[in-house]
Every structure is written in C-alpha cells, then in structure tokens.
Design a protein around this motif. Sequence first.
Motif, PDB file in Angstrom:
ATOM      1  N   GLY A 269       0.823  -1.212   0.000  1.00 33.58           N
ATOM      2  CA  GLY A 269       0.000   0.000   0.000  1.00 33.58           C
ATOM      3  C   GLY A 269       0.852   1.254   0.000  1.00 33.58           C
ATOM      4  N   ILE A 270       1.895   1.242   0.785  1.00 32.12           N
ATOM      5  CA  ILE A 270       2.810   2.388   0.823  1.00 32.12           C
ATOM      6  C   ILE A 270       3.534   2.523  -0.510  1.00 32.12           C
ATOM      7  CG2 ILE A 270       4.915   3.289   1.891  1.00 32.12           C
ATOM      8  CD1 ILE A 270       3.897   2.011   4.537  1.00 32.12           C
TER       9      ILE A 270
ATOM     10  N   HIS B 106       3.381   5.873  -2.465  1.00 28.53           N
ATOM     11  CA  HIS B 106       4.648   6.619  -2.456  1.00 28.53           C
ATOM     12  C   HIS B 106       5.728   5.815  -3.189  1.00 28.53           C
ATOM     13  CE1 HIS B 106       2.913   9.346   0.530  1.00 28.53           C
ATOM     14  NE2 HIS B 106       2.454   8.258   1.137  1.00 28.53           N
ATOM     15  N   PRO B 107       5.619   5.668  -4.506  1.00 30.74           N
ATOM     16  CA  PRO B 107       6.567   4.822  -5.239  1.00 30.74           C
ATOM     17  C   PRO B 107       8.012   5.300  -5.193  1.00 30.74           C
ATOM     18  CG  PRO B 107       5.183   6.055  -6.746  1.00 30.74           C
ATOM     19  CD  PRO B 107       4.639   6.274  -5.371  1.00 30.74           C
TER      20      PRO B 107
ATOM     21  N   HIS C 241       8.669   1.968   2.075  1.00 30.78           N
ATOM     22  CA  HIS C 241       8.166   0.616   1.786  1.00 30.78           C
ATOM     23  C   HIS C 241       8.717  -0.362   2.822  1.00 30.78           C
ATOM     24  CE1 HIS C 241       8.630   2.036  -2.673  1.00 30.78           C
ATOM     25  NE2 HIS C 241       7.806   2.808  -1.998  1.00 30.78           N
ATOM     26  N   LEU C 242      10.007  -0.229   3.113  1.00 35.73           N
ATOM     27  CA  LEU C 242      10.655  -1.101   4.091  1.00 35.73           C
ATOM     28  C   LEU C 242      10.073  -0.890   5.485  1.00 35.73           C
ATOM     29  CD1 LEU C 242      12.834  -3.197   4.734  1.00 35.73           C
ATOM     30  CD2 LEU C 242      14.430  -1.292   5.040  1.00 35.73           C
ATOM     31  N   VAL C 243       9.826   0.348   5.857  1.00 36.99           N
ATOM     32  CA  VAL C 243       9.223   0.636   7.161  1.00 36.99           C
ATOM     33  C   VAL C 243       7.855  -0.038   7.268  1.00 36.99           C
ATOM     34  CG1 VAL C 243       8.262   2.482   8.611  1.00 36.99           C
ATOM     35  CG2 VAL C 243      10.492   2.780   7.540  1.00 36.99           C
TER      36      VAL C 243
END
Length: 78
Positions: A47-48, A52-53, A59-61
């Motif tokens: 989803g992130i 926020h590509p 993404h890792l968080v």
Amino acid sequence: QSAQYGTCSLRKMGAMEALELLDQLVDESDPDVDFPNSYHAYQTAEGIRRAHPDKDWFHLVGLLHDLGKVLALFGEPQ
C-alpha cells in the motif's frame, strides 16, 4: 528491555525469519483476523509502495513496522 534484548543474545534472526515467526502469534489487537500477520506486513508495504513509489525506505518501514510483536513469543506482553 535494553539490557535483556539489546545484546541480541536470546536469539538472532533476519527480518524474513521474524516475519515468519509473527505468523505463530495471535495478535491481541486483531484476534479474529483469519490471515497470517506477515500478510498484514506485506499489505502495508505494498500500500505504501503504491501511494509513495519514490520512497523505498518507506516501503521497508511498512514491511517491518510490526516486527517488535515477535517479542510476545518470548514472554513479553503484547
């Protein structure tokens, strides 16, 4: 907590192993969920990524955000 877990002497594991261990946990905040806890981590990260590509760190968080819950498998309260 830092003295007990900060040395990593209880157990060392990679992030993927910790995600797999989370699947053994019934999360007290969502006890009626029918899918593994790791699925939630992947859903969050994806989803992130969609929203926020350009922020790969974010993404890792999203993937790692619940890994602390693995301590419940070692006797810590949730």
